[in-house]
Write an enzyme that holds these catalytic residues in place. Structure first.
Site, PDB file in Angstrom:
ATOM      1  N   LYS A 149     -46.746 -43.576 -70.708  1.00  0.00           N
ATOM      2  CA  LYS A 149     -47.856 -42.437 -70.849  1.00  0.00           C
ATOM      3  C   LYS A 149     -48.335 -41.823 -69.449  1.00  0.00           C
ATOM      4  O   LYS A 149     -48.137 -42.771 -68.389  1.00  0.00           O
ATOM      5  CB  LYS A 149     -49.085 -43.381 -71.234  1.00  0.00           C
ATOM      6  CG  LYS A 149     -50.229 -42.621 -71.720  1.00  0.00           C
ATOM      7  CD  LYS A 149     -51.299 -43.636 -72.153  1.00  0.00           C
ATOM      8  CE  LYS A 149     -52.731 -42.728 -72.830  1.00  0.00           C
ATOM      9  NZ  LYS A 149     -53.517 -43.734 -73.320  1.00  0.00           N
ATOM     10  N   SER A 222     -55.049 -41.726 -77.854  1.00  0.00           N
ATOM     11  CA  SER A 222     -54.903 -40.967 -76.465  1.00  0.00           C
ATOM     12  C   SER A 222     -53.119 -41.080 -76.377  1.00  0.00           C
ATOM     13  O   SER A 222     -52.938 -40.297 -75.438  1.00  0.00           O
ATOM     14  CB  SER A 222     -55.518 -41.366 -75.514  1.00  0.00           C
ATOM     15  OG  SER A 222     -55.401 -42.747 -74.894  1.00  0.00           O
ATOM     16  N   SER A 246     -55.839 -46.253 -78.946  1.00  0.00           N
ATOM     17  CA  SER A 246     -55.017 -45.376 -78.524  1.00  0.00           C
ATOM     18  C   SER A 246     -53.581 -45.689 -78.622  1.00  0.00           C
ATOM     19  O   SER A 246     -52.816 -44.995 -78.265  1.00  0.00           O
ATOM     20  CB  SER A 246     -55.239 -45.086 -77.102  1.00  0.00           C
ATOM     21  OG  SER A 246     -56.687 -44.444 -76.953  1.00  0.00           O
TER      22      SER A 246
END
Length: 555
Positions: A149, A222, A246
């Site tokens: 990420k 996310s 997320s």
């Protein structure tokens, strides 16, 4: 299209910022595109006229060799590590295949923030040379490619926080990345995340990440870039973070595996420069996103076997036994929470839960019962207020500094706390409310006499773009800091108009809104996952239950 140099599939347009900001964005996108060789660019007609489901394009587009298609589709991370160690595959071949597939996936779903194939292949060659010279791997992940990420620091690569003005180049690996690198992992890309890092959809000014199963839908957030990339088989193992869903949200949206451990189970040292005020009361977790339960287990085992608590004393040093954990009770008592008392899930989710329930309740190793929800509306209200104890001031200041426009879902998550800086006394008040709630919920759980809970991941399958409003089914478990894993089922949403609610009475005005979104959207092909949750710090017990449940569902 986001970039004239590297066209990608993008429905609609995004807001524009100041001229200064737009110049910054163009420069970033141009630098990204300059790294992509022409032979890995999809034909323009594919970009301009994509099918609703793009999962089959990487294998059929002709940009991958048959061997690369097999490598990316026939193995999970565990199998890749075994094949590389046995010299059935080289790390160079594996990393090349996944890096190529990742950039193809990006053109179809906008899932990458950075891509560095050349560096990754060079590292893979070093690992192959080491294995050839010594006959030994350097660790359990020797030569295995891992995606990361955007906000997690990888040395020499871009780190992006909640706003574009925070972008920087990491001088060192963070704690977790250093452990994985020492275990032999190869890093080849950073994956997209949304503005503010607090959406259940991944949309930033760099573009909108699309769901590979239906590009009309969100890939979640996310960690939506990871979700889309793994679903496209451009990665088999990625790293996400979870403070409101997320990891679990995008894993559920994209039909893959994802695990949110109890907080301070895995190291997050150096993840966030300057910290995140939400963590004054709601701690973030980091976890794997992948294609199998055993890869989640492998990820946890590799990191925890490195004894990260010796470097970071915040970590709770609980030994990891994972899928090998002995089942403490037979039968295992499973509570099904079919709805949370606020929002009844959309029809495909209910269908998926029922599919799982029917199979488990007929199995002698399980005792299946209903689990009544507990004050979910109160938990979500408190959670949203706890996220921004400064009323969103710091975030707004960052946007003003760079000229970055505020996106609609950022406005949505900030609005409950907007402008209200609660100060230290307010943070303390929320801490007391949180702790009282957790104790009350523990009593509620005990009274219902279940070992684990199975529930939805979200109010529906993947949602339509810009409609990821209700985080109840993931956010609740962050508020009580319970571990949760999401796993796929074979159930998918049918064509529009073919599925309806059996209960015609909404549970609340939010439930009414979700039903309206169901009528408006086109969810065909969206996968259905379930979520399995355990008590805080009972992560090993959760994996024992997961092992038993998966065996029962496969039988």
């Amino acid at each position: 299209m986001v970039s004239t140099t590297l066209p990608i599939v993008q429905p609609g347009s995004l807001p524009t910022g100041t001229p200064q900001f737009e110049s910054l964005k163009r420069r970033h996108l141009g630098e990204f595109a300059a790294k992509v060789p022409k032979e890995l660019i999809l034909p323009r007609d594919v970009i301009e006229n994509p099918p609703k489901d793009v999962t089959g394009i990487p294998a059929s587009c002709g940009l991958l060799t048959p061997e690369e298609v097999e490598i990316t589709e026939k193995y999970d991370a565990t199998a890749l590590a075994e094949a590389i160690a046995a010299r059935k595959l080289t790390s160079v071949a594996v990393v090349t295949a996944f890096a190529k597939r990742a950039i193809i996936a990006h053109q179809l779903t906008c899932c990458l923030g950075e891509w560095f194939m050349t560096e990754a292949v060079a590292r893979a060659k070093e690992l192959d040379d080491h294995l050839a010279a010594t006959g030994k791997t350097i660790g359990p992940l020797h030569g295995v490619p891992i995606s990361v990420k955007e906000h997690i620091p990888v040395k020499g690569h871009s780190v992006l926080g909640a706003s574009w003005d925070t972008r920087r180049i990491a001088k060192e690996d963070c704690h977790m990345i250093s452990i994985l690198r020492e275990a032999g992992a190869v890093f080849y890309c950073k994956t997209m995340q949304p503005q503010a890092l607090m959406h259940l959809e991944t949309v930033s000014l760099a573009g909108r990440t699309l769901n590979p199963h239906n590009i009309l839908l969100s890939a979640g957030g996310s960690t939506g870039g990871e979700g889309a990339l793994v679903a496209m088989r451009g990665s088999v193992l990625g790293i996400g973070t979870d403070i409101g869903g997320s990891v679990r949200g995008p894993s559920g949206f994209c039909g893959i595996y994802g695990f949110k451990p109890t907080s301070y189970t895995l190291p997050m040292k150096d993840f966030s420069e300057g910290g995140f005020s939400a963590e004054l009361n709601v701690l973030c977790s980091v976890g794997p996103m992948c294609t199998s339960a055993r890869d989640m287990d492998l990820f946890m085992s590799v990191i925890l076997s490195a004894k990260p608590y010796l470097k970071d004393p915040r970590i709770i040093p609980i030994p990891w036994t994972g899928l090998a954990t002995e089942q403490k009770k037979t039968p295992l008592k499973i509570g099904f929470m079919m709805n949370d008392g606020v929002i009844e899930p959309q029809p495909p989710v209910t269908k998926g839960l029922q599919w799982v329930r029917e199979r488990l309740q007929s199995h002698p190793d399980f005792e299946v019962k209903d689990f009544a929800p507990f004050k979910v509306a109160e938990a979500i209200k408190n959670l949203r207020l706890a996220y921004y104890p400064d009323g969103g001031k710091v975030l707004r200041d960052h946007f003003r500094a760079s000229g970055e426009p505020t996106l609609p879902l950022t406005e949505w998550i900030v609005r409950d706390a907007e402008g209200d800086d609660i100060g230290s006394s307010g943070v303390l008040k929320h801490r007391l409310l949180r702790d009282d709630f957790r104790c009350d919920f523990a009593e509620h759980w005990n009274a219902q006499d279940v070992d684990i809970i199975i529930c939805p991941v979200f109010v529906g399958t993947a949602c339509s773009h810009e409609t990821a409003f209700y985080w109840n089914y993931t956010g609740f478990w962050n508020y009580v800091d319970a571990p949760g894993v999401v796993i796929p089922t074979p159930i998918k949403a049918g064509p529009k108009g073919t599925e309806t609610y059996t209960n015609q009475t909404p549970l609340s005005h939010e439930c009414t809104h979700v039903r309206e979104l169901w009528e408006e959207g086109d969810f065909e092909g969206a996968p259905v996952n379930i979520q399995i949750c355990a008590r805080k710090y009972h992560d090993n017990d959760l994996f024992a239950a997961l092992s038993a449940i998966e065996k029962a569902l496969r039988s």
